[in-house]
Design an enzyme around this catalytic site. Structure first.
Site, PDB file in Angstrom:
ATOM      1  N   LYS A 123     -67.467   5.413 -55.884  1.00  0.00           N
ATOM      2  CA  LYS A 123     -67.745   5.125 -54.471  1.00  0.00           C
ATOM      3  C   LYS A 123     -66.784   5.858 -53.553  1.00  0.00           C
ATOM      4  O   LYS A 123     -67.152   6.223 -52.435  1.00  0.00           O
ATOM      5  CB  LYS A 123     -67.726   3.609 -54.218  1.00  0.00           C
ATOM      6  CG  LYS A 123     -68.920   2.909 -54.832  1.00  0.00           C
ATOM      7  CD  LYS A 123     -69.339   1.680 -54.070  1.00  0.00           C
ATOM      8  CE  LYS A 123     -70.656   1.151 -54.617  1.00  0.00           C
ATOM      9  NZ  LYS A 123     -70.945  -0.215 -54.219  1.00  0.00           N
ATOM     10  N   LYS A 205     -77.554   6.368 -63.224  1.00  0.00           N
ATOM     11  CA  LYS A 205     -78.089   5.017 -63.039  1.00  0.00           C
ATOM     12  C   LYS A 205     -79.091   4.984 -61.879  1.00  0.00           C
ATOM     13  O   LYS A 205     -78.876   5.648 -60.872  1.00  0.00           O
ATOM     14  CB  LYS A 205     -76.903   4.078 -62.724  1.00  0.00           C
ATOM     15  CG  LYS A 205     -77.249   2.616 -62.672  1.00  0.00           C
ATOM     16  CD  LYS A 205     -76.059   1.779 -62.244  1.00  0.00           C
ATOM     17  CE  LYS A 205     -75.887   1.764 -60.749  1.00  0.00           C
ATOM     18  NZ  LYS A 205     -75.068   0.684 -60.217  1.00  0.00           N
ATOM     19  N   LYS A 208     -79.642   1.172 -56.101  1.00  0.00           N
ATOM     20  CA  LYS A 208     -80.370   0.722 -54.927  1.00  0.00           C
ATOM     21  C   LYS A 208     -79.899   1.422 -53.656  1.00  0.00           C
ATOM     22  O   LYS A 208     -80.588   1.422 -52.654  1.00  0.00           O
ATOM     23  CB  LYS A 208     -80.336  -0.797 -54.789  1.00  0.00           C
ATOM     24  CG  LYS A 208     -78.974  -1.431 -54.593  1.00  0.00           C
ATOM     25  CD  LYS A 208     -79.156  -2.926 -54.290  1.00  0.00           C
ATOM     26  CE  LYS A 208     -78.309  -3.846 -55.139  1.00  0.00           C
ATOM     27  NZ  LYS A 208     -76.874  -3.600 -55.123  1.00  0.00           N
TER      28      LYS A 208
HETATM   29  P1  TYM Z   1     -75.068  -4.678 -57.899  1.00  0.00           P
HETATM   30  O1  TYM Z   1     -75.456  -5.314 -56.616  1.00  0.00           O
HETATM   31  O2  TYM Z   1     -74.766  -3.211 -57.879  1.00  0.00           O
HETATM   32  O3  TYM Z   1     -76.185  -4.889 -58.982  1.00  0.00           O
HETATM   33  C1  TYM Z   1     -76.681  -6.175 -59.242  1.00  0.00           C
HETATM   34  C2  TYM Z   1     -76.937  -6.386 -60.718  1.00  0.00           C
HETATM   35  O4  TYM Z   1     -77.928  -5.490 -61.194  1.00  0.00           O
HETATM   36  C3  TYM Z   1     -77.430  -4.724 -62.271  1.00  0.00           C
HETATM   37  N1  TYM Z   1     -77.978  -3.367 -62.124  1.00  0.00           N
HETATM   38  C4  TYM Z   1     -78.584  -2.688 -63.084  1.00  0.00           C
HETATM   39  N2  TYM Z   1     -78.865  -3.014 -64.364  1.00  0.00           N
HETATM   40  C5  TYM Z   1     -79.506  -2.093 -65.117  1.00  0.00           C
HETATM   41  N3  TYM Z   1     -79.873  -0.864 -64.642  1.00  0.00           N
HETATM   42  C6  TYM Z   1     -79.609  -0.504 -63.370  1.00  0.00           C
HETATM   43  N4  TYM Z   1     -79.981   0.673 -62.915  1.00  0.00           N
HETATM   44  C7  TYM Z   1     -78.936  -1.445 -62.531  1.00  0.00           C
HETATM   45  N5  TYM Z   1     -78.540  -1.427 -61.229  1.00  0.00           N
HETATM   46  C8  TYM Z   1     -77.954  -2.616 -60.998  1.00  0.00           C
HETATM   47  C9  TYM Z   1     -75.917  -4.741 -62.097  1.00  0.00           C
HETATM   48  O5  TYM Z   1     -75.259  -4.509 -63.315  1.00  0.00           O
HETATM   49  C10 TYM Z   1     -75.693  -6.141 -61.582  1.00  0.00           C
HETATM   50  O6  TYM Z   1     -75.693  -7.066 -62.628  1.00  0.00           O
HETATM   51  N6  TYM Z   1     -70.339  -6.075 -58.452  1.00  0.00           N
HETATM   52  C11 TYM Z   1     -71.710  -6.492 -58.616  1.00  0.00           C
HETATM   53  C12 TYM Z   1     -72.063  -7.719 -57.804  1.00  0.00           C
HETATM   54  C13 TYM Z   1     -71.188  -8.898 -58.019  1.00  0.00           C
HETATM   55  C14 TYM Z   1     -71.184  -9.743 -59.165  1.00  0.00           C
HETATM   56  C15 TYM Z   1     -70.221 -10.755 -58.883  1.00  0.00           C
HETATM   57  C16 TYM Z   1     -71.897  -9.738 -60.352  1.00  0.00           C
HETATM   58  C17 TYM Z   1     -70.262  -9.396 -57.159  1.00  0.00           C
HETATM   59  N7  TYM Z   1     -69.697 -10.506 -57.667  1.00  0.00           N
HETATM   60  C18 TYM Z   1     -69.947 -11.742 -59.810  1.00  0.00           C
HETATM   61  C19 TYM Z   1     -71.618 -10.761 -61.280  1.00  0.00           C
HETATM   62  C20 TYM Z   1     -70.653 -11.743 -61.009  1.00  0.00           C
HETATM   63  C21 TYM Z   1     -72.599  -5.355 -58.176  1.00  0.00           C
HETATM   64  O7  TYM Z   1     -72.214  -4.479 -57.449  1.00  0.00           O
HETATM   65  O8  TYM Z   1     -73.865  -5.480 -58.567  1.00  0.00           O
END
Ligand code: TYM
Length: 341
Positions: A123, A205, A208
């Site tokens: 990032k 990856k 979003k």
């Molecule tokens: P975030 O918002 O980027 O993504 C949310 C969840 O979706 C999964 N994910 C994917 N899995 C498979 N293939 C992909 N292309 C893909 N893109 C996203 C991510 O692994 C995630 O599980 N830091 C986290 C958010 C967060 C969080 C937490 C998660 C904040 N606090 C506490 C668990 C527990 C994040 O940026 O996810």
């Protein structure tokens, strides 16, 4: 409604927490990598699912859009099958204890370990004009999200594994000084769908927040025609054989998506498409994904037409979450020596 979070079960069940940033439209990676697994696990756990709006502001957000997306992400959870009757759904910023614990934990997190986080490095490269302190301490807030509920299990995609390991390290470090304060969380990373890749650059990856090429990501709310078109344009290779193998990132990714959408394993898929070209396969993947998403989309729009109901779920969720979170926070405050009067 299955009321399994009641008192008789509460002692037996373990705790799950997970969250998603409202930083872009949710794509099928988020669904297959995360939400789908929450749905599958929810009956066996005490569940906390939040919309992590505080994490989202580590990158600049347009305020009206952030507000709208926060509600949409919550609606998407429910539309995908999360049952608010057995899960506590809330918006992260509605439970101030997350930020409070995050400060404490930041004093138990090392500069060196935060510098090694790959998401921070990526990032910082993407947003060279805004490498803010929040981007750096992001994983500490994530650790607070998890540890404040004493979560046992954190269902996430593979990209979050490193953050999970850090949360565990912080918890172990804190416990080694103050006794058993935090539960040490385990990641739950699915066998299928742990990492869904971009349809245009299948070594990256599916993200979003990737707006560079609209054909890279299939969004949960995409119309069927758009889904099919995106899969038809998916980058593959110069062979014509549907087979999971090295050097076939594009096809491997499509096979994973097909497996997530249909439950078919790679052998079955290879047999189904033996002797048929990529065109047929891409169409089948598109149709299978569209079929999975259609009922989710229908429920999503119904929920968005009933914002009052949604807001009530989130208000009740925040109250329940705050109750549990404040208990942990006050224990932590006592342990570290903050004066209680
Ligand atoms: P975030 O918002 O980027 O993504 C949310 C969840 O979706 C999964 N994910 C994917 N899995 C498979 N293939 C992909 N292309 C893909 N893109 C996203 C991510 O692994 C995630 O599980 N830091 C986290 C958010 C967060 C969080 C937490 C998660 C904040 N606090 C506490 C668990 C527990 C994040 O940026 O996810």
């Amino acid at each position: 409604m299955d009321n399994t979070n009641n008192v008789s079960n509460i002692n037996k069940k373990k705790i799950i927490l997970s969250g998603i940033q409202p930083s872009g439209n949710l794509n099928i990676g988020t669904y297959f990598g995360a939400i789908k697994n929450w749905v599958n696990l929810q009956n066996d756990y005490i569940n906390y699912f939040c919309v992590v709006d505080m994490h989202a502001i580590t990158v600049r957000q347009e305020p009206a859009q952030l507000r709208r997306r926060s509600l949409e992400v919550a609606a998407t959870y429910i539309a995908c099958g999360i049952d608010p009757g057995i899960c506590t759904l809330f918006i992260q910023s509605h439970v101030p204890a997350h930020a409070q614990l995050s400060w404490v934990l930041s004093c138990y997190s090392m500069f060196g370990e935060l510098s090694r986080m790959t998401q921070f490095k990526e990032k910082s490269e993407q947003h060279t004009d805004n490498i803010n302190a929040g981007l750096f301490t992001y994983p500490v807030l994530m650790a607070a999200d998890i540890l404040i509920y004493n979560a046992h299990l954190v269902p996430v995609g593979a990209d979050q594994k490193q953050h999970l390991e850090l949360a565990r390290d912080i918890a172990v470090r804190f416990n080694s000084v103050y006794g058993d304060v935090f539960t040490i969380p385990e990641p739950y990373i699915p066998k299928d769908g742990a990492k869904i890749y971009s349809l245009q650059e299948p070594d990256k990856k599916m993200s979003k927040s990737d707006s560079a090429n609209e054909n890279s990501s299939v969004f949960i709310m995409d119309k069927k025609d758009d889904i099919i078109r995106k899969f038809k344009r998916a980058v593959t290779d110069s062979e014509a054989e549907v087979r999971f193998a090295g050097g076939k990132d594009g096809i491997n990714n499509l096979m994973s998506i097909y497996s997530c959408a249909t439950g078919k394993n790679f052998d079955e898929t290879e047999k189904e498409f033996a002797g048929r070209g990529y065109g047929d396969f891409k169409l089948a993947v598109g149709e299978a994904v569209a079929e999975v998403l259609a009922p989710i989309q229908k429920r999503f729009y119904e929920l968005m037409d009933n914002k009052d109901v949604l807001e009530k779920i989130l208000r009740d969720g925040a109250d329940k979450a705050a109750y549990a979170a404040n208990k942990t926070l006050s224990k932590v405050y006592k342990k570290i020596g903050f004066l209680q009067i």
